[in-house]
Design a protein around this motif. Structure first.
Motif, PDB file in Angstrom:
ATOM      1  N   PRO A  33      78.463  75.880 -11.888  1.00 14.96           N
ATOM      2  CA  PRO A  33      77.149  75.949 -12.437  1.00 14.96           C
ATOM      3  C   PRO A  33      76.765  74.139 -12.460  1.00 14.96           C
ATOM      4  O   PRO A  33      75.674  73.864 -12.383  1.00 14.96           O
ATOM      5  N   ARG A  34      77.823  73.343 -12.272  1.00 15.59           N
ATOM      6  CA  ARG A  34      77.295  71.846 -12.349  1.00 15.59           C
ATOM      7  C   ARG A  34      76.792  71.625 -10.949  1.00 15.59           C
ATOM      8  O   ARG A  34      76.001  70.746 -10.727  1.00 15.59           O
TER       9      ARG A  34
ATOM     10  N   LYS B 168      73.398  72.589 -10.697  1.00 13.74           N
ATOM     11  CA  LYS B 168      72.337  71.824 -11.348  1.00 13.74           C
ATOM     12  C   LYS B 168      72.170  70.521 -10.572  1.00 13.74           C
ATOM     13  O   LYS B 168      71.050  70.297 -10.496  1.00 13.74           O
TER      14      LYS B 168
ATOM     15  N   ASP C 167      69.415  84.383 -13.515  1.00 17.21           N
ATOM     16  CA  ASP C 167      70.376  83.185 -14.289  1.00 17.21           C
ATOM     17  C   ASP C 167      69.864  83.205 -15.848  1.00 17.21           C
ATOM     18  O   ASP C 167      68.859  82.940 -15.794  1.00 17.21           O
ATOM     19  N   SER C 168      70.845  83.401 -16.630  1.00 18.81           N
ATOM     20  CA  SER C 168      70.523  83.170 -18.095  1.00 18.81           C
ATOM     21  C   SER C 168      70.739  82.125 -18.780  1.00 18.81           C
ATOM     22  O   SER C 168      70.319  81.698 -19.765  1.00 18.81           O
ATOM     23  N   ARG C 169      71.025  80.972 -17.972  1.00 24.41           N
ATOM     24  CA  ARG C 169      71.429  79.609 -18.351  1.00 24.41           C
ATOM     25  C   ARG C 169      70.067  78.824 -18.488  1.00 24.41           C
ATOM     26  O   ARG C 169      69.521  78.685 -17.315  1.00 24.41           O
ATOM     27  N   CYS C 170      69.705  78.622 -19.490  1.00 21.49           N
ATOM     28  CA  CYS C 170      68.497  78.113 -19.660  1.00 21.49           C
ATOM     29  C   CYS C 170      68.201  76.605 -18.667  1.00 21.49           C
ATOM     30  O   CYS C 170      67.106  76.399 -18.133  1.00 21.49           O
ATOM     31  N   GLY C 171      69.273  75.810 -19.085  1.00 21.52           N
ATOM     32  CA  GLY C 171      69.165  74.708 -18.100  1.00 21.52           C
ATOM     33  C   GLY C 171      69.039  74.583 -16.599  1.00 21.52           C
ATOM     34  O   GLY C 171      68.141  74.048 -15.917  1.00 21.52           O
ATOM     35  N   ILE C 172      69.641  75.806 -16.153  1.00 21.36           N
ATOM     36  CA  ILE C 172      69.383  76.138 -14.475  1.00 21.36           C
ATOM     37  C   ILE C 172      67.964  76.611 -14.277  1.00 21.36           C
ATOM     38  O   ILE C 172      67.474  76.273 -13.406  1.00 21.36           O
TER      39      ILE C 172
ATOM     40  N   GLU D 177      65.506  76.080 -16.067  1.00 24.72           N
ATOM     41  CA  GLU D 177      64.552  75.007 -16.267  1.00 24.72           C
ATOM     42  C   GLU D 177      64.586  74.249 -14.918  1.00 24.72           C
ATOM     43  O   GLU D 177      63.221  73.604 -14.291  1.00 24.72           O
TER      44      GLU D 177
END
Length: 323
Positions: free
Chosen positions: A152-153, A156, A191-196, A198
């Motif tokens: 994930p990192r 991002k 992808d369900s991860r908000c930061g990604i 965004e």
């Protein structure tokens, strides 16, 4: 004190060329720590000739050496951008680290390499066409965000690098030709991860700002996906909504009349006018730029047909209509 520090840095840097792997490894670890903890040391390390050795180390098979070298380059990029960009082979080394993200490069080295690209670009506009001409870098960053096993990192940091590349308009068509749009929408949809999400929509808002985006967006039903993000039922964050507004606005402005009609249709077709509600929400609650873009989008899709939005449109009469 300054002279003593310089001598110390030069001594450590000289060890990067040692025939002893243990000595080189220790020097790399030390430079990483010093460049992180002592900002004043960064220019000295760069002036001492460390950058070519650090770049060469990105080709190493040792993950710890890769990671220390990439992290040090990232630290140096904060204050020594010119030294990095003028170092022959630096961009090729970063490209190598990114290109082998799924084989020989460690995730931490991939992340630092992508973050270095972002650091070089975000504060220095003149580097954007240079790095944007490196198709292998763009291809590798896109491959990282679409590769199912990417950390994930890593995703991002790659998205941030792509965002910085897309700030230069001419780079956007290159990104599209290398598959940026389907890769970005795959993240946005799956992808369900908000930061990604965004970060992915932030890149998409930039990429949409060129004529070439129209066909690519149409292939992935981009206007409909972005309109769905505006619907309150999706639970999207305000930043995601702002990015969706920006992407739809750029698509409508830079595309053909057909693209503009598709944007209007996508916004109008949402259940219970959810997309329109989302645009109004951004117009009332977004950042200064976000509010301006939302109002401009309202003007494009409403075209004066619904008086409910007059209070927003009439209070902001000036609108930039060009791409």
């Amino acid at each position: 004190m300054e002279t003593a520090k310089r001598r110390t840095m030069e001594s450590i840097v000289s060890k990067l060329s040692s025939v002893s792997e243990q000595t080189r490894t220790a020097a790399l670890a030390e430079l990483r720590l010093i460049s992180k903890q002592d900002p004043d040391s960064r220019l000295i390390i760069a002036d001492a000739g460390a950058i070519p050795y650090l770049a060469e180390t990105l080709y190493s098979s040792s993950h710890s050496s890769q990671e220390n070298a990439a992290a040090t380059l990232l630290n140096l990029s904060i204050t020594s951008r010119e030294s990095l960009m003028s170092s022959r082979g630096l961009l090729d080394a970063l490209s190598h680290a990114l290109r082998h993200h799924d084989t020989t490069t460690s995730p931490a080295a991939v992340q630092s390499s992508a973050a270095t690209i972002y650091s070089l670009l975000i504060a220095e506009e003149s580097y954007r066409p240079i790095i944007g001409s490196k198709r292998d870098i763009i291809f590798s960053l896109i491959h990282i965000i679409r590769y199912p096993d990417s950390h994930p990192r890593s995703i991002k940091d790659s998205l941030k690098a792509l965002f910085a590349i897309a700030l230069y308009p001419i780079n956007r068509s290159t990104m599209i030709s290398l598959g940026a749009i389907p890769a970005l929408f795959s993240l946005i949809v799956k992808d369900s991860r908000c930061g990604i999400v965004e970060d992915a929509t932030a890149v998409m808002a930039q990429v949409a700002g060129c004529e070439e985006s129209e066909d690519g967006m149409r292939r992935v039903s981009g206007a409909n996906v972005l309109a769905d993000l505006l619907d309150p039922c999706t639970g999207s964050s305000l930043r995601i909504k702002e990015n969706a507004v920006g992407a739809l606005l750029n698509l409508a402005r830079c595309g053909s009349d057909e693209a503009r009609s598709e944007v209007a249709a996508a916004v109008a077709s949402g259940a219970d006018e959810g997309a329109m509600e989302g645009i109004v929400f951004v117009a009332e609650n977004g950042s200064v730029k976000g509010r301006k873009k939302a109002i401009d989008l309202l003007k494009l899709v409403n075209d004066g047909g619904d008086s409910r939005f007059d209070y927003l449109i009439n209070d902001n009469p000036n609108s930039r209509s060009s791409c």
